[in-house]
Design a protein around this motif. Structure first.
Motif, short mmCIF file in Angstrom:
data_model
loop_
_atom_site.label_atom_id
_atom_site.label_comp_id
_atom_site.label_asym_id
_atom_site.label_seq_id
_atom_site.Cartn_x
_atom_site.Cartn_y
_atom_site.Cartn_z
N UNK A 1 0.84 -1.20 0.00
CA UNK A 1 0.00 0.00 0.00
C UNK A 1 0.87 1.25 0.00
N UNK A 2 0.40 2.32 -0.58
CA UNK A 2 1.10 3.60 -0.40
C UNK A 2 1.10 3.95 1.09
N UNK B 1 10.27 3.37 3.33
CA UNK B 1 9.88 1.96 3.49
C UNK B 1 11.05 1.15 4.07
N UNK C 1 0.34 10.81 0.73
CA UNK C 1 -0.25 9.93 -0.28
C UNK C 1 -0.17 10.55 -1.67
N UNK D 1 2.90 10.06 -3.61
CA UNK D 1 3.28 8.70 -4.00
C UNK D 1 2.52 8.17 -5.20
N UNK E 1 -4.04 -7.58 -5.63
CA UNK E 1 -4.98 -6.82 -6.47
C UNK E 1 -4.27 -5.79 -7.34
N UNK F 1 -18.31 -6.76 -12.60
CA UNK F 1 -17.93 -5.35 -12.55
C UNK F 1 -17.72 -4.78 -13.96
N UNK G 1 2.54 -0.04 -8.92
CA UNK G 1 2.96 1.23 -8.34
C UNK G 1 4.35 1.12 -7.75
N UNK H 1 -7.70 7.21 -4.06
CA UNK H 1 -6.53 6.92 -4.89
C UNK H 1 -6.90 6.35 -6.25
N UNK I 1 -9.96 -9.73 -4.52
CA UNK I 1 -9.93 -9.42 -3.08
C UNK I 1 -9.70 -10.66 -2.23
N UNK J 1 -7.70 3.23 -7.09
CA UNK J 1 -7.26 1.88 -7.40
C UNK J 1 -8.47 0.97 -7.58
N UNK J 2 -8.29 -0.06 -8.41
CA UNK J 2 -9.38 -1.02 -8.61
C UNK J 2 -9.33 -2.06 -7.51
N UNK J 3 -10.14 -1.87 -6.50
CA UNK J 3 -10.18 -2.80 -5.38
C UNK J 3 -11.55 -3.46 -5.34
N UNK J 4 -11.57 -4.67 -4.82
CA UNK J 4 -12.84 -5.39 -4.70
C UNK J 4 -13.24 -5.47 -3.23
N UNK J 5 -14.53 -5.63 -3.03
CA UNK J 5 -15.05 -5.74 -1.67
C UNK J 5 -15.79 -7.07 -1.57
N UNK J 6 -15.43 -7.86 -0.59
CA UNK J 6 -16.09 -9.14 -0.37
C UNK J 6 -16.72 -9.14 1.02
N UNK K 1 -8.53 3.71 -0.79
CA UNK K 1 -7.87 3.15 -1.97
C UNK K 1 -8.73 3.29 -3.23
N UNK K 2 -10.02 3.03 -3.07
CA UNK K 2 -10.90 3.01 -4.24
C UNK K 2 -11.29 4.42 -4.68
N UNK L 1 -10.29 1.80 4.68
CA UNK L 1 -9.19 1.42 3.80
C UNK L 1 -9.68 1.30 2.36
#
Lengths: 172, 391
Positions: free
Chosen positions: A82-83, B51, B25, B28, B189, B257, B41, A136, B210, A138-143, A132-133, A128
């Protein structure tokens, strides 16, 4: 009655030895990094989050909770892909909220602690994900099932962990 | 004013902390247009330094835990758990004898295969150099599939090097420190890899979901894609060498999606949850696919020439033999049989076109040189009598 209880909780100062304040988050981060290597399902648990919640509700200082959350979260980001700042922001908010709630309700009870961890665990995942979604991009998924499992695991482990950490505190 | 700060100091501290992290953020994040397939990234210098400062104290401890774990495991396996070792030793010895016999026949087959590959110009990206590394830790979160290995820039590792096991690919090197490196697993991801389905040759991009399952995304529905089909690296991402096993197709389902695309869930060939040792590919034969293809064609051409030379040649009349040049190692040069009666149709009798003049009515004099490999039985008077026949 309620006011008296609130005042007594505010006046009841709980402190920790500085070594405990430093070593508990460090050990939590270390275990969080190493144990999933041996037991992959351990990654479902978020030990640093539990430590943030515990210190926030015990110290009852929103500033301390915010800073604890920010430092532990950023250290966690440093270990991940993660950033740096994603977990830091989420855990800062969690630390602040947990400390604010810790002043108002009884957090010595195991049931209330479990409920708090359930709520904050989900809040941490939502924050979080949103950072991220939405922030930022980012393509994140949620389960849902995954997150509910995470909530439950965190809540169950929190009861034992908080009991252990209670032994390390000193009352002023 | 003082009362404002003292009254809202908690909220103010929270806001300051959040804004500071928001700025961090923002520094970055890369623009999406600058990122290609498999180009995740990558951190800048300053982020990598931060880091490193954060992971630096943790890595020696993780290394220590790993060595303690190995020590305990070694003590158990080497000293405590030794029941039935003698019988097992006998059994294994018998198995080794059997395997040696099999190995001899397989070795002969392998050598033959290598020779044939060389002959046909088989040129894939060969893995030249690898570094064996031990997994010493993880990111600790299932939202970030990252592992730490005990080799770093001092061992020749660089970002974007492929990390594999003998079973299949694992991921790629993300951040490199002097004595350790961070590896982004292929089921993260944010990871990406170019892949191809083995039988249908459909290409796609592999990415983690995920739940930590790798998926091939952005594919249009295709009835030919079946479960169990092997998935290989395509080499298009210029990270993973071409043809490495990725896994096999576990399920094919519509991508909710991104309709109307489908998502293929892949069962990884490498056991990503139980990684102990991995191989980092530090050098490959050739990273440029286009150059490979051109070179491959040239190799095929050369192989065809070599094959044609190796074919049985026509036997010469003087010795009446025929056989492969490869048998003696000297390529045979076939010369035409000398003409008994030289005329203007005889090869070499006509002067080159440059020497001919328009309207020249002079008769063409055949210029026949004596054949270099003229057989002894050829008539000796034939060249001398040729001009007389012309006149």
């Amino acid at each position: 009655m309620v006011m008296r209880s609130l005042i007594s909780r505010r006046e009841q100062e709980i402190t920790f030895h500085p070594v405990v304040l430093v070593m508990v988050p460090v050990v939590a981060l270390l275990l969080q990094d190493y144990l999933p290597h041996l037991f992959p399902h351990f990654a479902l648990l978020d030990l640093p989050l539990l430590v943030v919640i515990y210190f926030a509700i015990t110290l009852r200082s929103p500033i301390a909770g915010t800073l604890t959350g920010a430092i532990i979260g950023m250290l966690q980001d440093g270990q991940s892909s993660h950033p740096i700042g994603v977990n830091g922001m989420a855990k800062s908010i969690i630390g602040y909220a947990a400390a604010s709630i810790g002043v108002r309700i009884d957090v010595e009870n195991s049931i209330s602690r479990m409920l708090l961890v359930l709520v904050f665990s989900m809040a941490n995942s939502v924050l979080t994900y949103l950072i991220e979604r939405r922030l930022l991009g980012f393509e994140m998924q949620w389960l849902w099932l995954h997150e509910i499992a995470r909530m439950m695991v965190n809540a169950v482990v929190a009861v034992g962990l908080f009991w252990f950490l209670d032994r390390l505190r000193r009352k002023g | 004013m003082e009362s404002f700060f003292s009254r809202y100091k908690n909220v103010l501290v929270l806001v300051v902390v959040l804004v500071a992290q928001l700025i961090a953020l923002a520094t970055q994040i890369h623009r999406p247009s600058a990122m290609g397939v498999g180009d995740t990234r990558t951190d800048g210098h300053h982020v990598r330094a931060v880091r490193f400062a954060m992971t630096g104290p943790v890595i020696p401890l993780e290394r220590m835990f790993t060595s303690i774990g190995h020590g305990v495991r070694g003590m158990w396996t080497n000293y405590i758990y030794l029941r039935g070792v003698r019988q097992k030793n006998y059994d294994l010895q018998a198995e080794v004898d059997q395997l040696r016999l099999q190995q001899m026949s397989l070795l002969a087959d392998a050598r033959q295969g290598q020779r044939l590959q060389q002959l046909l110009g088989f040129k894939q990206q060969y893995i030249y150099k690898t570094v064996v590394a031990q997994v010493i830790g993880t990111s600790g979160s299932d939202q970030s599939r990252v592992i730490y290995i005990d080799k770093g820039s001092n061992d020749g590792l660089r970002p974007d090097m492929a990390v594999v096991t003998p079973d299949g690919i694992v991921g790629k090197v993300r951040d490199v420190f002097p004595h350790a490196a961070q590896v982004l697993e292929m089921n993260d991801q944010t990871a990406g890899a170019g892949v191809v389905l083995e039988t249908t040759r459909i290409r796609g991009i592999l990415r983690g979901n995920a739940a930590g399952q790798p998926q091939v995304i952005d594919l249009l529905p295709d009835d030919r894609i079946k479960t169990g089909e092997r998935v290989l690296t395509s080499g298009g991402d210029q990270v993973y060498p071409r043809g490495l096993p990725v896994g096999d197709v576990m399920s094919v389902a519509p991508d909710k999606q991104h309709p109307p695309y489908i998502a293929i869930t892949v069962r990884p060939a490498a056991n990503l949850a139980r990684l102990e040792e991995v191989l980092v590919i530090t050098e490959t034969h050739d990273a440029n696919g286009a150059v490979n293809d051109a070179a491959g064609e040239a190799e095929v051409q050369r192989a065809a020439d070599a094959a044609s030379e190796a074919l049985p040649s026509i036997g010469t009349p003087e010795n009446g033999t025929s056989g492969a040049s490869g048998a003696t190692g000297q390529p045979l040069v076939v010369h035409p049989t000398p003409a008994l009666h030289v005329d203007r149709f005889t090869p070499g009798a006509t002067p080159p076109a440059a020497e001919l003049q328009p309207g020249d009515t002079k008769p063409i004099t055949p210029k026949i040189a004596a054949p270099t490999a003229a057989p002894q039985s050829a008539p000796q008077a034939a060249p001398q009598s040729a001009p007389q026949e012309k006149q």
